[in-house]
Design a protein around this motif. Sequence first.
Motif, PDB file in Angstrom:
ATOM      1  N   TYR A  74       0.850  -1.171   0.000  1.00 25.59           N
ATOM      2  CA  TYR A  74       0.000   0.000   0.000  1.00 25.59           C
ATOM      3  C   TYR A  74       0.900   1.240   0.000  1.00 25.59           C
ATOM      4  N   TYR A  75       1.127   1.810  -1.138  1.00 30.10           N
ATOM      5  CA  TYR A  75       1.979   2.999  -1.316  1.00 30.10           C
ATOM      6  C   TYR A  75       3.346   2.835  -0.644  1.00 30.10           C
ATOM      7  N   GLY A  76       3.843   1.583  -0.580  1.00 33.59           N
ATOM      8  CA  GLY A  76       5.155   1.348   0.029  1.00 33.59           C
ATOM      9  C   GLY A  76       5.192   1.555   1.534  1.00 33.59           C
ATOM     10  N   LYS A  77       4.022   1.744   2.141  1.00 41.36           N
ATOM     11  CA  LYS A  77       3.974   1.975   3.590  1.00 41.36           C
ATOM     12  C   LYS A  77       4.226   0.655   4.320  1.00 41.36           C
ATOM     13  N   PRO A  78       4.868   0.711   5.490  1.00 39.40           N
ATOM     14  CA  PRO A  78       5.093  -0.531   6.239  1.00 39.40           C
ATOM     15  C   PRO A  78       3.773  -1.157   6.685  1.00 39.40           C
ATOM     16  N   VAL A  79       3.736  -2.484   6.704  1.00 43.94           N
ATOM     17  CA  VAL A  79       2.565  -3.184   7.229  1.00 43.94           C
ATOM     18  C   VAL A  79       2.544  -3.064   8.749  1.00 43.94           C
ATOM     19  N   LEU A  80       3.734  -3.146   9.348  1.00 44.36           N
ATOM     20  CA  LEU A  80       3.848  -3.110  10.805  1.00 44.36           C
ATOM     21  C   LEU A  80       4.027  -1.677  11.282  1.00 44.36           C
ATOM     22  N   ASN A  81       3.698  -1.441  12.543  1.00 43.34           N
ATOM     23  CA  ASN A  81       4.143  -0.215  13.172  1.00 43.34           C
ATOM     24  C   ASN A  81       5.511  -0.531  13.772  1.00 43.34           C
ATOM     25  N   PRO A  82       6.578   0.095  13.246  1.00 46.70           N
ATOM     26  CA  PRO A  82       7.923  -0.246  13.731  1.00 46.70           C
ATOM     27  C   PRO A  82       8.069   0.064  15.226  1.00 46.70           C
ATOM     28  N   PRO A  83       8.999  -0.637  15.890  1.00 48.76           N
ATOM     29  CA  PRO A  83       9.204  -0.405  17.320  1.00 48.76           C
ATOM     30  C   PRO A  83       9.501   1.065  17.583  1.00 48.76           C
ATOM     31  N   VAL A  84       9.053   1.560  18.733  1.00 50.85           N
ATOM     32  CA  VAL A  84       9.324   2.958  19.088  1.00 50.85           C
ATOM     33  C   VAL A  84      10.464   3.049  20.100  1.00 50.85           C
ATOM     34  N   TRP A  85      11.071   1.892  20.390  1.00 44.97           N
ATOM     35  CA  TRP A  85      12.187   1.890  21.343  1.00 44.97           C
ATOM     36  C   TRP A  85      13.338   2.719  20.806  1.00 44.97           C
ATOM     37  N   LYS A  86      13.975   3.478  21.720  1.00 43.14           N
ATOM     38  CA  LYS A  86      15.129   4.284  21.303  1.00 43.14           C
ATOM     39  C   LYS A  86      16.345   3.373  21.215  1.00 43.14           C
ATOM     40  N   PRO A  87      17.039   3.402  20.049  1.00 45.42           N
ATOM     41  CA  PRO A  87      18.175   2.486  19.850  1.00 45.42           C
ATOM     42  C   PRO A  87      19.212   2.572  20.963  1.00 45.42           C
ATOM     43  N   LEU A  88      19.559   3.812  21.374  1.00 43.73           N
ATOM     44  CA  LEU A  88      20.611   3.950  22.382  1.00 43.73           C
ATOM     45  C   LEU A  88      20.189   3.291  23.691  1.00 43.73           C
ATOM     46  N   ASP A  89      18.939   3.486  24.082  1.00 46.12           N
ATOM     47  CA  ASP A  89      18.445   2.905  25.333  1.00 46.12           C
ATOM     48  C   ASP A  89      18.356   1.391  25.249  1.00 46.12           C
ATOM     49  N   ILE A  90      17.724   0.903  24.194  1.00 49.27           N
ATOM     50  CA  ILE A  90      17.383  -0.518  24.185  1.00 49.27           C
ATOM     51  C   ILE A  90      18.545  -1.380  23.708  1.00 49.27           C
ATOM     52  N   ALA A  91      19.189  -1.008  22.591  1.00 43.32           N
ATOM     53  CA  ALA A  91      20.371  -1.775  22.187  1.00 43.32           C
ATOM     54  C   ALA A  91      21.446  -1.621  23.253  1.00 43.32           C
TER      55      ALA A  91
END
Lengths: 274, 327
Positions: free
Chosen positions: B10-27
Motif C-alpha cells: 500500500y503505497y510502500g507503507k510498512p505493514v507493521l508499526n515499527p518499534p518505538v524503542w530508542k536504539p541507544l536505550d534498548i540496544a
Amino acid sequence: MGFFTDTSVCIGCKACEVACKEWNAIPEDGMELTGMSYDNTVGLGASTWRHVAFIEQRKPVSVGPDTDVLGISPQGAVTPGREEGELRWLMASDVCKHCTHAACLDVCPTGSLFRTEFGTVVVQEDICNGCGYCIPACPYGVIDQRKGDGRAWKCTLCYDRIGDGLEPACAKACPTDSIQYGPLDELRERAAARVETLHDAGVQEARLYGADPGDGVGGAGAFFLLLDEPEVYGLPPDPVVTTRDLPSMWRHAAVAAAGLLGATALACLTGRRR
Amino acid sequence: MVPKAEFTSYYGKPVLNPPVWKPLDIAGYFFLGGLAGASSALAAGASWTGRPVLARNAEVAAVGALGLSMAALIHDLGRPARFVNMLRVAKPTSPMSVGSWLLAAYGPMAGATALSTLTGRLPRLGRATGTAAAALGSAVTTYTAVLIADTAVPAWHEAHRELPFLFAGSAAAAAAGLGLLTAPSAETRPARVLALTGTAAELTATALIRRRLGMVAAPYRTGRPGRLLHTAEALTLAATATALLAPRNRPLNALAGAALLTASALTRFGVFHAGLASARDPKYTVQPQRERLEARRRGAVVPGPGSAGGAAEVGQEAVGGGGVERR
Ligand code: SF4
Ligand code: SF4
C-alpha cells in the motif's frame, strides 16, 4: 462480538474515521496532504483507530456480451469489449482486528491490555506504562504510541458503547453498512453469503480476510471482504501471532544460557593454575 | 542474486508499526545487561578457581553495567514510576514481564556478591549469592533475545532460534573483554578461553541467520545494520586472535579487551537496526507470508497457522481471568 467490513460497498466517505474521532475524543493526528489518492490518514496509529484506504488501480476485467455490468461494478468501471480494464478505486476501512490470539495482549508486561467480556482487546490507559512492547508485536501494525504521552492506544471496539447495548460509533455512522457490528458467527454467515452473491455476479476476486478461526491469529474479531490481495490494502497476507513460537524461543534461550554457564565454567577450569 | 519476486504494498507503507524503542536505550540495555550477566558467570568461575582479582573486577563490572542498563530502561519508559507497573503481574507469555522479574531477582544477588567481596564480610554468603548471580545472569543475557524475537518484526522473529546464541556469545565476549582489560596477566587465561568460545558462538549464530532467513536476512548483510555487524565481526575476530597469540602482552590484551567490548555493543546495535529496517520495509513482511500462503495453496506441507494456540491461549487466560468466550 465483532466487525464485518464489506469493502465492496465502501464509498470512501470517511464517516467512520470522523465518528471514531468524535466519540472517543481522539486528538488530531496530522493534517498533511500525502498524494496517496484521497487517503491523507496513511495508516492506523495511536490517534487513528479507523483508517480508510484508497487504492487506484487498473485491472484487466474480462467482459462478455452477457455480462451484468452493474453486478460487477465493484470490480471497477468497465467498457464492454475492452480488455485491459479501466481505472478502479478500492476503498476499505481498516481497524484493529481484535485477534482471538492477540500478540499485543500476550506480550503486554503490565496486564494493561486485556480481553473484555465481549471477546475484544482493550488497553487500560491507567495501567499502560508505555513500554512499547505491544507495538512491534501486532502483526497488522495497529497499536501505536502517542507522542508526548508515551502510552499505547488503539480501537476499543467502543467498549463504552457496546456495554450499553449500542453499536460502535463507526458502524453507526457508516451510510452504506460497509461496517457491520454483531455476534461473530452471525457476521461470518452474512459475509459468506455476500461473497457468494458477488461471485455469482462475476466478481471472482471477492474474498474474506480474517474470517477463518483456523488462521494464524485464531480468527480476527474484525474481518473483511476484500476485492484484491490483502497486501494491496496494506494488510499482511498470512499473519501469525508471534507468541505461537514462544515455547521454542524459551527453549533456545534456556539452552543458550546453560551453554554460557558451561562455557565460563570450562574456561575457568581449563585455564586452572597449578 | 535472488530474483526479485513480485510484491505489492500500500503505497510502500510498512505493514507493521515499527518499534518505538530508542536504539541507544534498548540496544544499549541489551549490551549492558549481557555484559553484566556474563560477568557474573565469569566472576563465579574465577572465584571458585582462585583468581581473586578477575573475580572482583567482574563482580563490580556486573553491578555497574546493571545499574547503567536499568537507567537506560527507565529512560526509555519516560518516568521511573512506570517501571513499578512491570511488577504488577507475572506473565510467562510476556518476555518483558519475565525479564523484569529476572532482573528483580538478579540485581540483589549481583549486588550482594560484589559487596561481600569488597568488604570481605560474609564470604560464604558471598559465594552463594555469586553462584545464584551466575545462573540468573546467564538467563539475563539470553532473555533479551526472546524479547525481540517475540514480535512481528521479521528479522527478529524469523531469527528466534539463533538470536539467544548470538546474544549469549556476544555477552560472553564482552565479559571476557572486560576481564582482559582489567585483570592482571596471571589471571586472564579464562577470559581468553571465554573470548574464543563466545566469538565462535556469535559468529556461528550470525552465519546461520544469514543462511537460514532467506530474503529476510538482507538487513543482517546490507545497509547500516549490515555494516555494524560486519565491523563487529572483524573486530571480535581480530581481538580474540590478538589475545590468544600474545597471552603475556598486557597492553595488547587490554586493547583486545576494549575491542571485544566495542564489538559486542556494535553487534547489539546491528541486530537492533536490522529489526528496524525489516519492520520499515513492507516487503520483508509481505513476501515471506505470500510465499507461505502460496505454498499452502499448492498443498505442500507447510506448518500452517492451523496449529496456532498454545502460548497464546495461556496468555489470554492469565490476563482475561479464565478463557472468556466471545459473545
Ligand atoms: S490487530 Fe494488533 S492491536 Fe489489534 S488485537 Fe490483534 S495484535 Fe492486538
Ligand atoms: S505499551 Fe502499554 S499496553 Fe503496550 S505492552 Fe507496554 S504496558 Fe502493555
